[in-house]
Design a protein around this motif. Structure first.
Motif, short mmCIF file in Angstrom:
data_model
loop_
_atom_site.label_atom_id
_atom_site.label_comp_id
_atom_site.label_asym_id
_atom_site.label_seq_id
_atom_site.Cartn_x
_atom_site.Cartn_y
_atom_site.Cartn_z
N ARG A 1 49.12 119.98 113.40
CA ARG A 1 48.30 119.03 114.13
C ARG A 1 48.70 118.98 115.59
NH1 ARG A 1 45.27 115.11 111.47
NH2 ARG A 1 45.47 115.18 109.24
N TRP B 1 41.21 128.94 104.87
CA TRP B 1 41.76 127.64 105.26
C TRP B 1 40.79 126.99 106.22
CZ3 TRP B 1 46.10 125.63 103.18
CH2 TRP B 1 46.90 126.49 102.44
N GLN C 1 40.44 119.91 108.02
CA GLN C 1 40.07 118.71 107.28
C GLN C 1 39.67 117.60 108.26
OE1 GLN C 1 40.15 118.47 103.70
NE2 GLN C 1 40.00 120.60 104.29
N PRO C 2 38.98 116.58 107.77
CA PRO C 2 38.69 115.43 108.63
C PRO C 2 40.00 114.78 109.10
CG PRO C 2 37.41 115.33 106.60
CD PRO C 2 38.36 116.47 106.46
N GLU D 1 41.27 111.89 108.96
CA GLU D 1 41.96 110.94 108.10
C GLU D 1 42.76 111.59 106.97
OE1 GLU D 1 37.78 111.47 106.57
OE2 GLU D 1 38.60 110.96 108.51
N LYS D 2 42.60 112.87 106.75
CA LYS D 2 43.33 113.57 105.69
C LYS D 2 44.78 113.80 106.11
CE LYS D 2 39.97 114.30 102.78
NZ LYS D 2 39.95 113.97 101.41
N ALA D 3 45.67 113.88 105.13
CA ALA D 3 47.10 114.05 105.39
C ALA D 3 47.43 115.46 105.89
CB ALA D 3 47.90 113.75 104.13
N THR D 4 46.73 116.46 105.40
CA THR D 4 47.00 117.82 105.83
C THR D 4 45.91 118.27 106.80
OG1 THR D 4 45.76 118.74 103.97
CG2 THR D 4 48.12 118.42 103.66
N PHE D 5 46.29 119.15 107.70
CA PHE D 5 45.35 119.59 108.72
C PHE D 5 44.40 120.65 108.17
CE2 PHE D 5 44.38 122.07 112.67
CZ PHE D 5 43.53 121.14 113.21
N ALA E 1 43.06 122.86 104.63
CA ALA E 1 43.02 122.89 103.17
C ALA E 1 42.36 124.19 102.73
CB ALA E 1 42.27 121.70 102.62
N HIS F 1 39.96 126.58 100.69
CA HIS F 1 38.65 126.53 100.06
C HIS F 1 38.26 127.93 99.63
CE1 HIS F 1 37.65 122.42 101.30
NE2 HIS F 1 38.28 122.70 102.43
#
Length: 152
Positions: A42, A123, A126-127, A129-133, A135, A137
C-alpha cells in the motif's frame, strides 16, 4: 537446431513451431523480472511507478511478434507461398480476439477448442476498505479476451 529458415548445404530447413513459443518465452524474461521488482504494498510506489508502463512496452511487442511468427510458421509448413503468408499475417498490435479470429479463419477445426477449460490467476487491486491490497482472482478466457482489448 533451426529456429528459422536457414540455407545449409543447399537445403532449406523448415521452421519449428516450438521455436516460436521459445522466442516468445525468452521475450517475456525482461517483463517478468521487472514485475518482480514491484514492492506490492500500500501507499506510493515511488520509483516502481515506471514499472507498469515498462512491462506493457515489453509484453505488447513480444505478443505481436509471437502471433506473427507463429502464424507465419504454421502457414509456411502448410505449403503456402510467402505472398500468401504476408497477406494473412499483416497484423499490427493484435489482441487475443484478433489472434482467436485468425485461428478460426485459418483453422476452423480449432473453433470450439480455444479458451475451453482456460483460466489464468491474476492479482487484482482491492477496494480501500479491504485489509490486503491485492487479491488473487481467476479469469476465464472471455474475461481475458475482453481485458486484452483494453491495453492493445
Amino acid at each position: 537446431m533451426a529456429e528459422s529458415l536457414i540455407l545449409e548445404r543447399g537445403v532449406i530447413l523448415a521452421p519449428d513451431l516450438q521455436a516460436s513459443v521459445d522466442r516468445f518465452a525468452r521475450a517475456l524474461i525482461v517483463p517478468s523480472r521487472l514485475l518482480a521488482l514491484h514492492p506490492r504494498k500500500r501507499g506510493p510506489v515511488g520509483d516502481a511507478a515506471a514499472l507498469a508502463p515498462a512491462i506493457t512496452l515489453c509484453v505488447v511487442p513480444a505478443f505481436e511478434g509471437f502471433v506473427e511468427d507463429f502464424f507465419a510458421t504454421v502457414l509456411y509448413r502448410q505449403g503456402q507461398s510467402f505472398a500468401q503468408i504476408v497477406k494473412k499475417v499483416n497484423l499490427s498490435n493484435p489482441d487475443l480476439a484478433e489472434f482467436e479470429a485468425l485461428v478460426h479463419r485459418e483453422f476452423p477445426h480449432f473453433k470450439g477448442q480455444i479458451g475451453r477449460d482456460f483460466k489464468v490467476d491474476v492479482w487484482l487491486p482491492q477496494p480501500p476498505e479491504k485489509a490486503t491490497f491485492f487479491a488473487e482472482h481467476s479469469l476465464t478466457w472471455d474475461q481475458v479476451r475482453r481485458d486484452a482489448k483494453g491495453w492493445m
